[in-house]
Write an enzyme that holds these catalytic residues in place. Structure first.
Site, PDB file in Angstrom:
ATOM      1  N   GLU A 174      47.411  33.453  44.816  1.00 43.02           N
ATOM      2  CA  GLU A 174      46.437  34.488  44.480  1.00 43.02           C
ATOM      3  C   GLU A 174      45.759  33.976  43.213  1.00 43.02           C
ATOM      4  OE1 GLU A 174      44.567  36.910  42.968  1.00 43.02           O
ATOM      5  OE2 GLU A 174      46.279  38.175  42.418  1.00 43.02           O
ATOM      6  N   CYS A 228      41.630  39.216  38.064  1.00 46.34           N
ATOM      7  CA  CYS A 228      41.032  38.320  39.061  1.00 46.34           C
ATOM      8  C   CYS A 228      39.983  39.080  39.860  1.00 46.34           C
ATOM      9  CB  CYS A 228      42.124  37.762  39.965  1.00 46.34           C
ATOM     10  SG  CYS A 228      43.263  39.022  40.540  1.00 46.34           S
TER      11      CYS A 228
HETATM   12  O1  LIG Z   1      44.428  39.437  38.366  1.00 45.55           O
HETATM   13  C1  LIG Z   1      44.601  40.178  39.373  1.00 45.55           C
HETATM   14  C2  LIG Z   1      44.419  41.577  39.122  1.00 45.55           C
HETATM   15  C3  LIG Z   1      44.921  42.536  40.078  1.00 45.55           C
HETATM   16  C4  LIG Z   1      44.425  43.850  39.638  1.00 45.55           C
HETATM   17  C5  LIG Z   1      44.927  44.942  40.498  1.00 45.55           C
HETATM   18  O2  LIG Z   1      46.122  44.984  40.760  1.00 45.55           O
HETATM   19  O3  LIG Z   1      44.117  45.779  40.898  1.00 45.55           O
END
Ligand SMILES: O=CCCCC(=O)O
Length: 456
Positions: free
Chosen positions: A228, A262
């Site tokens: 991810e 992200c």
């Molecule tokens: O960096 C990844 C973020 C994930 C944010 C979320 O869980 O909504």
């Protein structure tokens, strides 16, 4: 190497932890393997009891655990508390639903019977980032522990106290040693761990560079991996969008967690005649947000996760502006101690500029005005990333049509992207592969074993 907690609010070192020796790591792998041999045979009901305990301890200790996040990576305290709650809900979700997800899946065949049975595979090594220190871990730990695997976590080196707290919570919840193991290690030692035959799966949330090196180690050792990675999510506003809703979501989607997600709404793409009005309202909402101590409840702009992170954003914005982009708002460090950077809006970004191509992991919105829907889709897809995206329109059929043309793993309509335990999470292109959360998340590291019963 010492693993240090540095408070990004004032850049002062708080605590330091020693990296584990080779011998200590070997002992922990041996313990995890021994525990796995037992854990894989334990009834799913008992696994669920453990995770329900974990969820309830997270909730009981919410305040204290939230403060640790804020101390180590600077998240605003209310957002840290929300993260603890979200993380508890992930453990609870898998405790309640895993038995159904893992049921045998019958296959209709003409002769005899066949079904797929999900069985555990062993130790999963998770490499996790600092931006959601508890929640990122929960998304890998909860499904895997319910599936009968055990977990070893190499957490980001700037959140060691959060990392240690998770292991302590598992212990407090009644987990035997080896079900959940925290590893204080530097990243350079991951490739060697991947060679260990007792470690059978690797999962990483992090940068493209870290993902490529983990995937290389996994590939070399023929192990399954889930990645991810980064994103540069498009946030498309069609001409018939509810502007207020779009503005509210853009502010939260881009500046929540100080833009360090992200799935932040990094590229805002507004279509046609609503673009100028959107930009004006968006700027108005972001202007004048209160800067301060992330531990204070009225603070709206806190520090980034580290001095290094703030310097990287500063360079990316400066390079983009030097090559011709315009600043609508912000664009510099905030003049105070700590890893602060102004909430920033950039426009006139063209191919070839840093902000056009790179992920900006901080409070910087890249704003694009386009002629029509077709141009919006083309721009959204002109990215090496493919994680998430949003489409705003009052015509849902139209929004779904646009969503289906966007090359990402997730598209949210009339909402910014946000994970939930019951929705699959993950990307395509250089944002990685595999899925976390939901039923799909528990299927990544299980043996999907075919059992065929002949009637001959
Ligand atoms: O960096 C990844 C973020 C994930 C944010 C979320 O869980 O909504």
């Amino acid at each position: 190497m010492a693993i240090k907690t540095i408070n990004p609010y004032n850049n002062k070192e708080i605590k330091s932890f020693e990296e584990f020796s080779e011998e200590a790591v070997e002992k922990k792998i041996a313990q995890a393997d021994k525990t796995y041999q037992k854990w894989k045979t334990i009834a799913i009901k008992q696994r669920a009891e453990l995770l329900m305990n974990v969820a309830s301890i997270f909730r009981k200790r919410k305040e204290e655990l939230a403060k640790l996040i804020t101390l180590e990576m600077g998240k605003l305290i209310a957002q840290s508390e929300a993260e603890v709650e979200m993380c508890a809900s992930v453990y609870e979700y898998y405790a309640k639903n895993a038995a159904d997800f893992l049921e045998d899946k019958p296959i209709e065949i003409k002769d005899g019977k066949a079904f797929v049975r999900y069985t555990p595979i062993g130790i999963i090594l998770a490499v996790e980032p600092w931006n959601y220190p508890y929640n990122q871990v929960a998304r890998v730990a909860a499904p895997n522990i319910m599936a009968g695997n055990v977990i070893m976590v190499k957490h980001a080196s700037n959140v060691p106290q959060c990392a240690a707290a998770i292991e302590e919570i598992f212990r407090e919840a009644g987990a035997e040693d080896g079900i959940y193991t925290n590893l204080f290690l530097s990243s350079s030692r991951i490739a060697k761990l991947a060679e260990d035959p007792r470690i059978v799966g690797l999962s990483l949330t992090g940068s493209e560079k870290a993902g490529a090196s983990l995937a290389e180690a996994a590939g070399k050792n023929l192990k399954k991996s889930v990645l991810e990675l980064g994103g540069s999510d498009p946030f498309i506003i069609l001409e018939d969008a509810d502007l207020e809703k779009a503005v509210k979501n853009a502010v939260k989607g881009r500046f929540g967690n100080m833009g360090q997600a992200c799935t932040s709404s990094k590229r805002i793409i507004a279509v046609g005649k609503i673009a100028d009005e959107f930009l004006e309202k968006f700027k108005e909402k972001v202007t004048g947000l209160k800067v301060g101590d992330p531990m204070e409840r009225d603070t709206e702009v806190g520090p980034l996760s580290s001095e290094e992170a703030a310097q990287k954003i500063e360079k990316q914005v400066n390079d983009t502006v030097k090559s011709g982009a315009k600043l609508v708002l912000g664009g510099k460090r905030i003049d105070r101690e700590g890893a602060f950077y102004e909430p920033t809006i950039l426009t006139d970004i063209k191919p070839g500029m840093v902000a056009y191509h790179e992920e900006i992991f901080g409070p910087v919105a890249s704003f694009y005005k386009v002629k029509d829907e077709k141009e919006a889709i083309a721009l959204a897809n002109d990215s090496t990333f493919g994680l998430g995206g949003s489409v705003f329109s009052e015509n849902i059929d139209r929004a779904v049509e646009v969503a289906s043309q966007i090359e990402t793993g997730m598209v949210f309509i009339n909402e910014h992207v946000a994970s939930r335990p019951d929705l699959p999470f993950g990307g395509t292109k250089r944002s990685g592969y595999g899925r976390e959360l939901s039923e799909l998340g528990i299927e990544e590291f299980v043996n999907k074993k075919l059992i065929r019963i002949s009637n001959k």
